[in-house]
Design a protein around this motif. Sequence first.
Motif, PDB file in Angstrom:
ATOM      1  N   HIS A 179      12.569  10.707   1.571  1.00 39.24           N
ATOM      2  CA  HIS A 179      13.067  11.837   2.348  1.00 39.24           C
ATOM      3  C   HIS A 179      12.172  12.134   3.549  1.00 39.24           C
ATOM      4  N   ASP A 180      10.847  12.056   3.348  1.00 36.97           N
ATOM      5  CA  ASP A 180       9.938  12.385   4.452  1.00 36.97           C
ATOM      6  C   ASP A 180       8.791  11.397   4.615  1.00 36.97           C
ATOM      7  N   GLY A 181       8.632  10.467   3.658  1.00 35.53           N
ATOM      8  CA  GLY A 181       7.454   9.610   3.654  1.00 35.53           C
ATOM      9  C   GLY A 181       7.308   8.742   4.884  1.00 35.53           C
ATOM     10  N   VAL A 182       8.404   8.118   5.344  1.00 38.19           N
ATOM     11  CA  VAL A 182       8.324   7.257   6.517  1.00 38.19           C
ATOM     12  C   VAL A 182       8.065   8.086   7.772  1.00 38.19           C
ATOM     13  N   ASP A 183       8.731   9.219   7.877  1.00 40.76           N
ATOM     14  CA  ASP A 183       8.552  10.066   9.062  1.00 40.76           C
ATOM     15  C   ASP A 183       7.113  10.549   9.195  1.00 40.76           C
ATOM     16  N   VAL A 184       6.515  10.944   8.076  1.00 43.48           N
ATOM     17  CA  VAL A 184       5.137  11.432   8.128  1.00 43.48           C
ATOM     18  C   VAL A 184       4.190  10.310   8.532  1.00 43.48           C
ATOM     19  N   PHE A 185       4.382   9.114   7.971  1.00 42.16           N
ATOM     20  CA  PHE A 185       3.524   7.997   8.368  1.00 42.16           C
ATOM     21  C   PHE A 185       3.706   7.694   9.854  1.00 42.16           C
ATOM     22  N   ALA A 186       4.955   7.584  10.293  1.00 42.82           N
ATOM     23  CA  ALA A 186       5.217   7.231  11.689  1.00 42.82           C
ATOM     24  C   ALA A 186       4.691   8.282  12.650  1.00 42.82           C
ATOM     25  N   GLY A 187       4.814   9.545  12.271  1.00 45.12           N
ATOM     26  CA  GLY A 187       4.422  10.613  13.176  1.00 45.12           C
ATOM     27  C   GLY A 187       2.957  10.976  13.138  1.00 45.12           C
ATOM     28  N   ILE A 233       0.859  -1.185   0.000  1.00 43.64           N
ATOM     29  CA  ILE A 233       0.000   0.000   0.000  1.00 43.64           C
ATOM     30  C   ILE A 233       0.892   1.229   0.000  1.00 43.64           C
ATOM     31  N   GLY A 234       0.466   2.273  -0.714  1.00 41.05           N
ATOM     32  CA  GLY A 234       1.293   3.472  -0.814  1.00 41.05           C
ATOM     33  C   GLY A 234       0.489   4.737  -0.609  1.00 41.05           C
ATOM     34  N   PHE A 235       1.066   5.693   0.094  1.00 43.40           N
ATOM     35  CA  PHE A 235       0.378   6.951   0.381  1.00 43.40           C
ATOM     36  C   PHE A 235       1.254   8.142  -0.004  1.00 43.40           C
ATOM     37  N   GLY A 236       0.586   9.212  -0.395  1.00 49.92           N
ATOM     38  CA  GLY A 236       1.219  10.517  -0.504  1.00 49.92           C
ATOM     39  C   GLY A 236       0.504  11.435   0.458  1.00 49.92           C
ATOM     40  N   LEU A 237       1.147  11.796   1.549  1.00 47.03           N
ATOM     41  CA  LEU A 237       0.443  12.407   2.672  1.00 47.03           C
ATOM     42  C   LEU A 237       0.742  13.893   2.818  1.00 47.03           C
ATOM     43  N   GLY A 238      -0.268  14.614   3.277  1.00 49.69           N
ATOM     44  CA  GLY A 238      -0.148  16.020   3.605  1.00 49.69           C
ATOM     45  C   GLY A 238      -1.134  16.374   4.697  1.00 49.69           C
ATOM     46  N   ALA A 239      -0.930  17.513   5.349  1.00 54.26           N
ATOM     47  CA  ALA A 239      -1.817  17.915   6.440  1.00 54.26           C
ATOM     48  C   ALA A 239      -3.254  18.090   5.946  1.00 54.26           C
ATOM     49  N   THR A 240      -3.408  18.525   4.703  1.00 62.02           N
ATOM     50  CA  THR A 240      -4.714  18.638   4.065  1.00 62.02           C
ATOM     51  C   THR A 240      -4.654  17.906   2.734  1.00 62.02           C
ATOM     52  N   HIS A 241      -5.826  17.659   2.159  1.00 65.00           N
ATOM     53  CA  HIS A 241      -5.858  16.996   0.858  1.00 65.00           C
ATOM     54  C   HIS A 241      -5.121  17.836  -0.181  1.00 65.00           C
TER      55      HIS A 241
END
Length: 444
Positions: A394-402, A270-278
């Motif tokens: 660069h930031d994907g794992v940190d954002v998921f973990a946090g 499964i893969g995500f592209g995450l942000g604080a808002t859509h």
Amino acid sequence: MRRTISLGVALGDSFGVHPGAWRMPHADPGAYTDVGVQVRAAQAAERGGVDFAFLPDRVFLRDDLSAGPPIFSMEPLMVLTAVARETERIGLVPSASTSFTEPYALARQLRALDVISQGRAGWNAVPSYEPEAFANHGRPMPPREGKYERLHETVQIVQALWGSWEREAGDPDPVSGTFADMSRIRPIDLHGRHVGSRGPLQIPPSRQGQPVVFMPAAGGPSIQAAGMYAGAVIGMPNTIEDGRAQRDMVRRSAIAAGRAPEEILFFAFIGFGLGATHESALERRRTLEDRTDPRPRLAQLSAMLGVRIEPTAADRPLPAEQLERAAAHPRAARARQALALAHEGFSPRDILAHGVLDPNPGLVGTPGAAAHMMQEWFEAGAVDGFVLVIDDLHDGVDVFAGQVSPILRERGLLRADDGPTTLRGRLGLPEQLGLDPRIRGAES
């Protein structure tokens, strides 16, 4: 006790799976051989309650290096040995082909990783199928049945070698002068049509006994082998219905091999592209898309929709005449999503920013939306867990973990950090040492 989601993270390269990740301003283009990148990603995943780091492999070069870095350039066992020394809880699952390496070498290398990591190793056991891989090892391509014959022999001999040094051999006792009880360290003398080994192995068991065997869900012979040997299977379902069907097939395979269905966990990528808002998540993906050559990406989108999209039109919504002709390709997993976005008035560039070309299920959106999707799949019985595929390391794992992991924990779907430290313990699998007696002498 309520079950919780098991999590892995794929760390196949040093940038992320999105083709634009290596060209981002924060990326070091020379870092594709820097294992420190995987170490830092694994540490972040560990903080987020991820159970294991998974390293796929490719033992040949087919990539066009004029356009980007090679896929899976570094050797997984060596990378994860480096990761082992800098982490404490996260499991370590390298891919290692059963088609080339002799069972004794595989058993020794994987046992060493298991002991070094204090019982956190796994093994993604896969047969190779690419002609380039066999050419690199100076071997002709065998028939499919030959590859799976060798897989059965290799896995059985590797597990027998792991069991050749029993726990009852004891610990070294300087007072009595007995280092080990040799009646508990014995040769195995197993030989098949393809491989064999005398044994015993010269490394004692780890805290979990032996590594957890992982296998892919890749069709009939693969599913049969998984039912016999695997503690975890990684599939590639595109929908909840696909996941349920694949998970049920794996569990039936376990029963056919004389095992309990709960002895095998089923994972989906499964893969995500995450942000604080859509919108911020879309903007992050737009930035990644801007770092790619748009022509092949737009060609893929054109094939999904059945209309020709020129690069000069990438920033404008599809005109009415194209929308009338557009149709979702029946074999493209996200074609319906792409078509719906086109009808909503999104430009081709913005449709791409929604992740419609991502090879796995997932979404571009908020941490809450990601957690909801995972919960929906899990509670529908489609999976026992997920392997996260990161777009930009660069930031994907940190954002998921946090941001995603705390939501899952709050909902009681993710284990607290104070759980077991061995991989078997984290996955809730029984200890095993040696070949499972229920499949000893099984047909290959």
